[in-house]
Structures are given as C-alpha cells and as structure tokens.
Design an enzyme around this catalytic site. Structure first.
Site, PDB file in Angstrom:
ATOM      1  N   ASN A  76     -99.489 -49.932 -50.097  1.00 56.92           N
ATOM      2  CA  ASN A  76     -98.841 -50.745 -51.141  1.00 56.92           C
ATOM      3  C   ASN A  76     -97.318 -50.594 -50.999  1.00 56.92           C
ATOM      4  O   ASN A  76     -96.768 -49.523 -51.261  1.00 56.92           O
ATOM      5  CB  ASN A  76     -99.333 -50.236 -52.510  1.00 56.92           C
ATOM      6  CG  ASN A  76     -98.716 -50.984 -53.671  1.00 56.92           C
ATOM      7  OD1 ASN A  76     -97.576 -51.435 -53.600  1.00 56.92           O
ATOM      8  ND2 ASN A  76     -99.468 -51.095 -54.764  1.00 56.92           N
ATOM      9  N   GLY A  93     -94.934 -51.603 -52.775  1.00 60.73           N
ATOM     10  CA  GLY A  93     -94.260 -51.285 -54.033  1.00 60.73           C
ATOM     11  C   GLY A  93     -94.286 -49.792 -54.313  1.00 60.73           C
ATOM     12  O   GLY A  93     -93.279 -49.192 -54.705  1.00 60.73           O
ATOM     13  N   ASP A 150    -102.581 -42.631 -57.876  1.00 62.33           N
ATOM     14  CA  ASP A 150    -103.378 -43.555 -58.675  1.00 62.33           C
ATOM     15  C   ASP A 150    -102.629 -43.776 -59.975  1.00 62.33           C
ATOM     16  O   ASP A 150    -102.140 -42.820 -60.598  1.00 62.33           O
ATOM     17  CB  ASP A 150    -104.794 -43.055 -58.924  1.00 62.33           C
ATOM     18  CG  ASP A 150    -105.699 -44.243 -59.249  1.00 62.33           C
ATOM     19  OD1 ASP A 150    -105.911 -45.081 -58.353  1.00 62.33           O
ATOM     20  OD2 ASP A 150    -106.165 -44.367 -60.396  1.00 62.33           O
ATOM     21  N   TYR A 190     -97.208 -54.906 -62.807  1.00 61.01           N
ATOM     22  CA  TYR A 190     -96.809 -55.271 -64.167  1.00 61.01           C
ATOM     23  C   TYR A 190     -95.316 -55.043 -64.436  1.00 61.01           C
ATOM     24  O   TYR A 190     -94.872 -55.166 -65.580  1.00 61.01           O
ATOM     25  CB  TYR A 190     -97.637 -54.464 -65.179  1.00 61.01           C
ATOM     26  CG  TYR A 190     -99.138 -54.656 -65.037  1.00 61.01           C
ATOM     27  CD1 TYR A 190     -99.780 -55.725 -65.665  1.00 61.01           C
ATOM     28  CD2 TYR A 190     -99.909 -53.792 -64.279  1.00 61.01           C
ATOM     29  CE1 TYR A 190    -101.147 -55.917 -65.533  1.00 61.01           C
ATOM     30  CE2 TYR A 190    -101.284 -53.966 -64.137  1.00 61.01           C
ATOM     31  CZ  TYR A 190    -101.896 -55.026 -64.764  1.00 61.01           C
ATOM     32  OH  TYR A 190    -103.244 -55.221 -64.635  1.00 61.01           O
ATOM     33  N   ASP A 191     -94.554 -54.706 -63.406  1.00 57.23           N
ATOM     34  CA  ASP A 191     -93.119 -54.419 -63.598  1.00 57.23           C
ATOM     35  C   ASP A 191     -92.373 -55.480 -64.412  1.00 57.23           C
ATOM     36  O   ASP A 191     -91.578 -55.132 -65.291  1.00 57.23           O
ATOM     37  CB  ASP A 191     -92.414 -54.241 -62.242  1.00 57.23           C
ATOM     38  CG  ASP A 191     -92.576 -52.837 -61.673  1.00 57.23           C
ATOM     39  OD1 ASP A 191     -92.943 -51.921 -62.424  1.00 57.23           O
ATOM     40  OD2 ASP A 191     -92.323 -52.666 -60.467  1.00 57.23           O
ATOM     41  N   HIS A 227     -92.739 -43.517 -64.090  1.00 57.71           N
ATOM     42  CA  HIS A 227     -93.874 -42.603 -64.015  1.00 57.71           C
ATOM     43  C   HIS A 227     -94.025 -42.031 -62.603  1.00 57.71           C
ATOM     44  O   HIS A 227     -94.257 -40.862 -62.414  1.00 57.71           O
ATOM     45  CB  HIS A 227     -95.129 -43.376 -64.436  1.00 57.71           C
ATOM     46  CG  HIS A 227     -95.312 -44.696 -63.717  1.00 57.71           C
ATOM     47  ND1 HIS A 227     -94.305 -45.616 -63.579  1.00 57.71           N
ATOM     48  CD2 HIS A 227     -96.391 -45.228 -63.054  1.00 57.71           C
ATOM     49  CE1 HIS A 227     -94.754 -46.666 -62.890  1.00 57.71           C
ATOM     50  NE2 HIS A 227     -96.006 -46.450 -62.559  1.00 57.71           N
TER      51      HIS A 227
HETATM   52  P1  IMP Z   1    -104.081 -48.195 -57.941  1.00 61.30           P
HETATM   53  O1  IMP Z   1    -103.850 -48.643 -56.539  1.00 61.30           O
HETATM   54  O2  IMP Z   1    -105.495 -48.072 -58.342  1.00 61.30           O
HETATM   55  O3  IMP Z   1    -103.265 -46.984 -58.262  1.00 61.30           O
HETATM   56  O4  IMP Z   1    -103.559 -49.399 -58.834  1.00 61.30           O
HETATM   57  C1  IMP Z   1    -102.319 -49.416 -59.371  1.00 61.30           C
HETATM   58  C2  IMP Z   1    -102.140 -50.722 -60.141  1.00 61.30           C
HETATM   59  O5  IMP Z   1    -101.516 -50.401 -61.381  1.00 61.30           O
HETATM   60  C3  IMP Z   1    -101.187 -51.645 -59.405  1.00 61.30           C
HETATM   61  O6  IMP Z   1    -101.869 -52.588 -58.622  1.00 61.30           O
HETATM   62  C4  IMP Z   1    -100.434 -52.289 -60.545  1.00 61.30           C
HETATM   63  O7  IMP Z   1    -101.185 -53.360 -61.036  1.00 61.30           O
HETATM   64  C5  IMP Z   1    -100.392 -51.196 -61.596  1.00 61.30           C
HETATM   65  N1  IMP Z   1     -99.204 -50.342 -61.439  1.00 61.30           N
HETATM   66  C6  IMP Z   1     -99.169 -49.019 -61.123  1.00 61.30           C
HETATM   67  N2  IMP Z   1     -97.902 -48.572 -61.031  1.00 61.30           N
HETATM   68  C7  IMP Z   1     -97.130 -49.635 -61.268  1.00 61.30           C
HETATM   69  C8  IMP Z   1     -95.726 -49.800 -61.288  1.00 61.30           C
HETATM   70  O8  IMP Z   1     -94.929 -48.904 -61.018  1.00 61.30           O
HETATM   71  N3  IMP Z   1     -95.308 -51.021 -61.592  1.00 61.30           N
HETATM   72  C9  IMP Z   1     -96.141 -52.064 -61.895  1.00 61.30           C
HETATM   73  N4  IMP Z   1     -97.453 -51.979 -61.850  1.00 61.30           N
HETATM   74  C10 IMP Z   1     -97.957 -50.752 -61.550  1.00 61.30           C
END
Ligand code: IMP
Length: 211
Positions: free
Chosen positions: A10, A12, A71, A168-169, A194
């Site tokens: 990812n 981001g 996560d 969701y930024d 975070h």
């Molecule tokens: P993960 O890959 O299961 O950790 O999914 C994380 C998801 O949470 C991302 O795809 C975003 O939709 C949301 N998310 C987590 N951290 C951020 C952030 O820093 N900014 C915006 N969305 C976030």
C-alpha cells in the site's frame, strides 16, 4: 542507512512510514517480491490480531529479518466503531474476509468514503467524532516480537477535502490544525497520525534491540 522491511504494498502506508523513518535516520522498504508472495487472509477480530498474522506470515519469507506489518482503520463513534477492522472493504461487505487486500485487491477508497458519508448524513458535527487506529506488529521467523498501538482523534467531515494521502484521509479532520489528513504533507501526517505514533514507538524499541 538501516532498512526496515514492511509487509505491505500500500503506497499510502509506505509514504506515512517513510516520513517518520526519515526523521529517525532509517528507511523503509516493502518485503522483497511482496506482491508475488501468497497473501494473508485478514480474518482477525482486532487490528492487533491481523497485524500479528501478517507480520508472522511474511517474516517467514525473509529468515532472520524483522518484518513490520500494519493493520489499521477508522472507528466512527456514531457508527458504533465501524468501519473498524473492515475499513479497507467497507463498501463491499460481501467480500469481507474472503480475499486479502494487502496486495491491492478489493480496496475502493471512493466507495468506502461514500458509504461513510451516507451513513453519517443525518449526524450533526458534534456527534461526528472518530479515530484512526493503527497497530504495528514486528515479527521474525514467524514469531511476533512486539506490537505498537497508535491513535489519532478527529472529526468526520460531510464532504471530502484535500488530495494527498489515501483511504479516509479526505474525510478525517484533525482539530488541532483544522486540516484533513489529505491536506497534510507526508512529514505532517507522520507527525499527527496513528501510524506515525505507532511507528515512533517501534523505532524506539528497534533501537533498544540493536543496542
Ligand atoms: P488494512 O490494510 O486492513 O490495514 O486496511 C486499512 C484501511 O483502513 C485502508 O484501506 C483505509 O481504508 C483505512 N486506513 C487506515 N489507515 C488510514 C490512513 O492513515 N488514512 C486513511 N485511511 C486509512
């Protein structure tokens, strides 16, 4: 420069971590060949369970190396903590837990944001509180060594603002600076976010491991 392997593709997440890493004199890189490795089903009930699962699985592919997995997600008070662990696939609930998405599948930020906005349509500003949560797990040879938790409290806006960041930024306004996370530079986001908070704890631990 010391290099820390991250179990994600990812961009981001990598950008956020790179901001905090640079300030600390280390660099971050994805686990080698990340996208061709078998993906991990994120079926844990908590951020921590999923972070541990990812870090443990991917660390087996790079014996002896510390691997960090993230996560994370958004918890909205008026939605009783949703989207929570389902943040990445909130707009596609039938796909929840069926396919992993760290490799980029099933994520649709615009659709996820639209669902949150729809569900908050009737909710006034003073009740639109929420937080981003991040759990990082550090693992080696398939075992978790430590976990680190970070949070950022904010307000969910009624329309997106800003072009940086991911997920969701654009909806998440950070009251101290009255900007959304999508209006911040990488350096600013890592200072307030975070992920930055969790990663700074990791870096302290990492330094103490190396000392
Ligand atoms: P993960 O890959 O299961 O950790 O999914 C994380 C998801 O949470 C991302 O795809 C975003 O939709 C949301 N998310 C987590 N951290 C951020 C952030 O820093 N900014 C915006 N969305 C976030």
């Amino acid at each position: 420069m010391r290099r820390i392997l991250i179990a994600t593709s990812n961009p981001g997440k990598l950008r956020d971590l790179a901001g905090a890493a640079a300030a600390h004199g280390v660099e971050v890189a994805p686990v080698p060949n990340f996208s061709s490795l078998p993906s991990v089903l994120e079926d844990g009930l908590t951020f921590e369970a999923n972070a541990r699962k990812k870090a443990e699985a991917y660390s087996r592919h790079v014996p002896g190396e510390i691997v960090v997995a993230d996560d994370s997600g958004l918890e909205v008070d008026a939605l009783h903590g949703a989207p929570g662990v389902h943040s990445a696939r909130y707009a596609a609930p039938d796909l929840l837990n069926q396919q992993p998405h760290e490799a980029g599948a099933n994520t649709d930020d615009d659709a996820n944001n639209a669902r949150v906005l729809r569900e908050l349509e009737e909710v006034p500003r003073e009740k639109r509180g929420g937080r981003f949560v991040c759990v990082l797990a550090a693992a080696r040879n398939g075992k978790t060594l430590a976990t680190f938790h970070g949070k950022a409290e904010g307000i969910i806006l009624d329309a997106p603002r800003g072009a940086n960041g991911f997920g969701y930024d654009p909806l998440f306004s950070f009251p101290q600076i009255e900007k959304t996370f999508a209006e911040l530079t990488a350096e600013e986001k890592s200072r307030y976010s975070h992920r930055g908070a969790a990663f700074r704890q990791f870096l302290e631990w990492y330094d103490s491991m190396e000392a």
